[in-house]
Design an enzyme around this catalytic site. Structure first.
Site, PDB file in Angstrom:
ATOM      1  N   HIS A  86       0.821  -1.218   0.000  1.00 37.71           N
ATOM      2  CA  HIS A  86       0.000   0.000   0.000  1.00 37.71           C
ATOM      3  C   HIS A  86       0.852   1.264   0.000  1.00 37.71           C
ATOM      4  O   HIS A  86       0.359   2.332  -0.342  1.00 37.71           O
ATOM      5  CB  HIS A  86      -1.052  -0.023   1.120  1.00 37.71           C
ATOM      6  CG  HIS A  86      -0.581   0.357   2.486  1.00 37.71           C
ATOM      7  ND1 HIS A  86      -0.283  -0.565   3.461  1.00 37.71           N
ATOM      8  CD2 HIS A  86      -0.357   1.561   3.051  1.00 37.71           C
ATOM      9  CE1 HIS A  86       0.084   0.065   4.571  1.00 37.71           C
ATOM     10  NE2 HIS A  86       0.049   1.353   4.343  1.00 37.71           N
ATOM     11  N   ASP A 222       1.050  -7.688   2.534  1.00 40.44           N
ATOM     12  CA  ASP A 222       1.156  -6.265   2.167  1.00 40.44           C
ATOM     13  C   ASP A 222       2.619  -5.834   2.004  1.00 40.44           C
ATOM     14  O   ASP A 222       3.161  -5.108   2.821  1.00 40.44           O
ATOM     15  CB  ASP A 222       0.462  -5.428   3.256  1.00 40.44           C
ATOM     16  CG  ASP A 222       0.226  -3.986   2.830  1.00 40.44           C
ATOM     17  OD1 ASP A 222       0.823  -3.549   1.824  1.00 40.44           O
ATOM     18  OD2 ASP A 222      -0.545  -3.289   3.511  1.00 40.44           O
ATOM     19  N   SER A 653       3.959   2.328   8.450  1.00 41.73           N
ATOM     20  CA  SER A 653       3.760   1.310   7.437  1.00 41.73           C
ATOM     21  C   SER A 653       5.060   1.081   6.700  1.00 41.73           C
ATOM     22  O   SER A 653       5.739   2.031   6.327  1.00 41.73           O
ATOM     23  CB  SER A 653       2.676   1.720   6.460  1.00 41.73           C
ATOM     24  OG  SER A 653       1.447   1.332   6.973  1.00 41.73           O
TER      25      SER A 653
HETATM   26  N1  ARG Z   1      -4.725   0.693   7.574  1.00 40.12           N
HETATM   27  C1  ARG Z   1      -3.403   0.662   7.063  1.00 40.12           C
HETATM   28  C2  ARG Z   1      -2.724   2.047   7.208  1.00 40.12           C
HETATM   29  O1  ARG Z   1      -3.270   2.952   7.747  1.00 40.12           O
HETATM   30  C3  ARG Z   1      -3.344   0.107   5.689  1.00 40.12           C
HETATM   31  C4  ARG Z   1      -4.019   0.911   4.636  1.00 40.12           C
HETATM   32  C5  ARG Z   1      -3.975   0.382   3.240  1.00 40.12           C
HETATM   33  N2  ARG Z   1      -5.008  -0.575   2.931  1.00 40.12           N
HETATM   34  C6  ARG Z   1      -6.282  -0.271   2.538  1.00 40.12           C
HETATM   35  N3  ARG Z   1      -7.123  -1.237   2.332  1.00 40.12           N
HETATM   36  N4  ARG Z   1      -6.699   0.949   2.339  1.00 40.12           N
HETATM   37  O2  ARG Z   1      -2.313   2.748   6.401  1.00 40.12           O
HETATM   38  N1  ASP Z   2      -1.254   1.475   7.924  1.00 44.13           N
HETATM   39  C1  ASP Z   2      -0.538   2.546   8.566  1.00 44.13           C
HETATM   40  C2  ASP Z   2       0.461   3.228   7.624  1.00 44.13           C
HETATM   41  O1  ASP Z   2       0.234   3.304   6.442  1.00 44.13           O
HETATM   42  C3  ASP Z   2       0.076   2.086   9.836  1.00 44.13           C
HETATM   43  C4  ASP Z   2      -0.844   2.301  10.984  1.00 44.13           C
HETATM   44  O2  ASP Z   2      -1.572   3.281  10.977  1.00 44.13           O
HETATM   45  O3  ASP Z   2      -0.799   1.479  11.907  1.00 44.13           O
HETATM   46  O4  ASP Z   2       1.400   3.854   8.025  1.00 44.13           O
END
Ligand code: ARG
Ligand code: ASP
Length: 722
Positions: A86, A222, A653
């Protein structure tokens, strides 16, 4: 001088309570004094010097700020870089089209020559960190007004920046910590040639998509691989075919021995923003007012875009990245509000503030210096509330979700350039803009945007608390045009919805172009809304915010002073931090216990053929059926993800999860649903970070993609073998 300051800081943190709950995002250069003993008591076999050293290669030399928004790490002596799928999503998308869809099918370079360059993508190293608090506060006195204080600090900051010794390829940034009670300086080196090496298909790299996002148990691979290229001197260089793979000072060996509950873990990266020291009144405002406003806006936008994306593949590719970005924080805010409620975050703040009030009352001096803090917070947060709400509305509607107004805001900056710097300013900015917009229009659909605009502008007018910000936007009384027709006419009459429209303007002489832009109905409307916003929302908001920040700075100072037995870490601010904990499951609710690891069998349990979120590639199914896991399996099973008690946030991330010895064991990418409130209200019992098991990464690259040449570059180790 520096020694004395460090001494002071350590004094402030003496009597450290040894806790193993994983809370805290620590500065690498202070680990020795603040954390080393605790880390070793939790099982770490390294010293603080192994993690951060200015004089010799250390872990920090393998940690790279990826594009300024994610973390990545070096995993070979040839500049191979690991980060999240991502995080590289925009790049993977930009190389994709319907016929050559790397999002859907994955991408694997067959050799280095086939790796794909990414204009604008950067990789930044931290060369060294210095405490410059003393110099920044030179001449600052208690008696100064906030404005005087800030202007002295600004002058000092400029002087410190001027005086720092830099190599020609180095940069410097100085950032405030502990709410402006301390300043640290960072010397950085940024590489500009970063190429895509490999990425799994979305059905692995984004498996579970938005349904599983922020959720445990998780089964997402990921990850993506990039490579840093340098000039022949190993220094940063613009993209060139002649560049060579970067030779790192340090890269992470990879442990293939796996993880089990209670193993020590360290996560090293660039957490973006947290707010751990907010008063109760601010947390309540977030939960009651601000989060619901933002969630409501994105709800609408997402529904519209989702419906269009389901209609055809081209739209799906175009909007995939934007959709994921908007959906991500939409969901996070929902989880955050819910988590604060279920953990009684407000009640905990009230209790803590009572403790604080009692602690400062013990002593006349502290009572006098800090007695006003909480009442001031109450007053100021009440006062800022309608402005903060309207500001969130404006930012979400005008600055983010309606793309046409974002384009208009760029046009306004272009005109600003012309008016301030004349022809030269105009031309320089125009060329940059025209490059940027070329990419923008590739992924833009005026038809979708018009629907979003129609829904959201109306919400802004109806719901923003400060009515003066929105009066007169919709011109019914004078022109008598229906709202849908009004929106439609904006999109038909403006030149900003297509590349051709703008190209025509950009080909004109600057003076004519500026006049043409100023006549555009969308430009005019944007300027009107923006002016009203600046005058009625932004200005008062900033005035209150400045006062709130000053109280918050004093509050932080007070906390450190009156709770010497507590250990405070600075809020995240996109600077390099270390957080550590252990591999650990958790109990989200009564009678439910989550174990810390997931396996490929869980991917198969979720498998829904043909579903865009839960489809599984045929090849992966075959490997699963044959249990063909190479050297990467564990007792006949293939590990996929695991969780731990490491305190992380957005920006972490792509951060490496590192074992007790300094080997890579996982790749951080998310947090669990019950703990998404950790940015505001960390709770050690349920806050967990989610990592991809590094063995799954190796399995996918080697067995699934057949890109063994990439694995051969890495250094695989067995720290647990006797
Ligand atoms: N929640 C994670 C972070 O804040 C992964 C986000 C990417 N994945 C998604 N399905 N949008 O960034
Ligand atoms: N998914 C998040 C990022 O993109 C990490 C988090 O918020 O825990 O940095």
């Amino acid at each position: 001088m520096k020694k004395i300051l460090l001494g002071l800081l350590i004094c402030a943190f003496s009597n450290l309570a040894i806790a193993d709950d994983g809370e805290g995002m620590w500065l690498p250069l202070l680990l020795k004094s603040l954390n080393e003993a605790e880390m070793q008591s939790m099982g770490m076999k390294m010293s603080a010097e192994d993690i951060y050293s200015v004089n010799k290669g250390s872990l920090k030399d393998a940690i790279v700020h990826f594009g300024g928004f994610c973390t990545s790490e070096l995993i070979s002596d040839q500049g191979l870089l690991l980060t999240n799928h991502h995080c590289g999503y925009g790049q993977i998308q930009s190389h994709s089209s319907v016929g050559k869809n790397y999002l859907k099918d994955g991408f694997w370079a067959q050799n280095m020559a086939a790796e794909l360059p990414n204009a604008g993508l950067t990789a930044t190293f931290i060369v060294r960190i210095e405490d410059v608090t003393k110099d920044v506060f030179e001449g600052v006195t208690q008696k100064m007004t906030l404005k005087e204080r800030q202007s002295t600090i600004d002058k000092n900051l400029a002087a410190v920046e001027q005086n720092v010794k830099l190599e020609s390829h180095e940069d410097v940034v100085i950032k405030p910590f502990y709410k402006g009670n301390q300043y640290f300086l960072f010397v950085t080196t940024t590489y500009r040639d970063v190429r895509l090496v490999g990425a799994p298909p979305e059905s692995i790299g984004k498996f579970g998509s938005d349904t599983d996002n922020w959720v445990w148990p998780r089964h997402t691979g990921d990850f993506a691989l990039f490579r840093i290229y340098a000039g022949k001197d190993n220094l940063p260089a613009d993209y060139s075919e002649d560049n060579v793979p970067y030779k790192p000072k340090h890269f992470l060996p990879i442990s293939v021995d796996g993880v089990e509950a209670d193993d020590f873990t360290l996560v090293f990266g660039f957490p973006g923003r947290t707010n751990q020291y907010l008063p109760k009144v601010a947390v309540a405002q977030t939960v009651d007012i601000l989060n619901p406003a933002k969630i409501g806006i994105r709800d609408k936008a997402l529904k519209i875009v989702d419906a269009e994306m389901r209609k055809d593949e081209a739209t799906k590719i175009k909007y995939a990245s934007k959709f994921a970005r908007i959906a991500n924080y939409w969901k996070k805010w929902i989880g955050e509000s819910q988590g604060i409620k279920t953990t009684d975050g407000i009640g905990r703040k009230i209790k803590f503030e009572k403790e604080f009030t009692e602690a400062i009352a013990k002593n006349k001096k502290t009572k006098k210096a800090y007695g006003n803090i909480l009442p001031e917070f109450e007053k100021l947060y009440k006062a800022i509330e309608p402005y903060a709400q309207s500001r969130d509305y404006y930012n979400e509607v005008m600055g983010r979700n309606i793309e046409l107004f974002r384009t208009a805001s760029l046009m306004k900056r272009l005109i600003g350039q012309y008016e301030q710097n004349g022809e030269a300013g105009y031309l320089g900015f125009r060329d940059r803009l025209s490059n940027y917009l070329k990419d923008f229009y590739k992924n833009y659909s005026p038809k979708i945007d018009q629907q979003v605009c129609s829904a959201l502008l109306d919400m802004y007018i109806k719901n923003a608390a400060i009515k003066e910000a929105t009066t007169g936007i919709y011109p019914t009384p004078t022109i008598r045009i229906s709202y849908p027709d009004f929106i439609k006419s904006l999109y038909t009459k403006t030149a900003f919805t297509t590349q051709e429209g703008l190209d025509k303007i950009f080909q004109m002489e600057s003076e004519a172009a500026v006049a043409k832009i100023k006549e555009d109905p969308v430009y005019k409307l944007y300027v009107q809304i923006n002016d009203q916003y600046n005058e009625h929302v932004s200005k008062p908001y900033n005035e209150y915010k400045e006062q709130i920040d000053a109280v918050q700075r004093n509050y932080m100072k007070a906390l450190i002073e009156v709770f010497p037995e507590k250990r405070f870490y600075p809020d995240a601010n996109s600077t390099m931090r270390v957080t550590y904990g252990q591999v650990k499951g958790y109990q989200p609710r009564d009678a439910v216990t989550y174990t810390p690891s997931t396996y490929l069998s869980g991917v198969m349990e979720k498998y829904k053929p043909g579903d865009y979120e839960f489809d599984v590639p045929q090849k992966l199914i075959e490997l699963y059926k044959a249990k063909d896991y190479g050297d990467y399996g564990e007792n006949g099973k293939m590990p996929v993800c695991f969780i731990g008690s490491n305190h992380t946030t957005g920006g972490n991330s792509g951060s490496p999860a590192i074992d007790a010895h300094g080997n890579l064991i996982g790749l951080n990418f998310d947090r669990v649903w019950e703990g998404t409130m950790s940015d505001i209200n960390y709770d050690p019992s349920i806050c967990r970070n989610i990592m991809v098991d590094i063995r799954y990464v190796l399995f996918i690259v080697d067995k699934f993609a057949g890109a063994k040449w990439i694995v051969d570059e890495m250094k695989l180790v067995h720290p647990k073998r006797k």
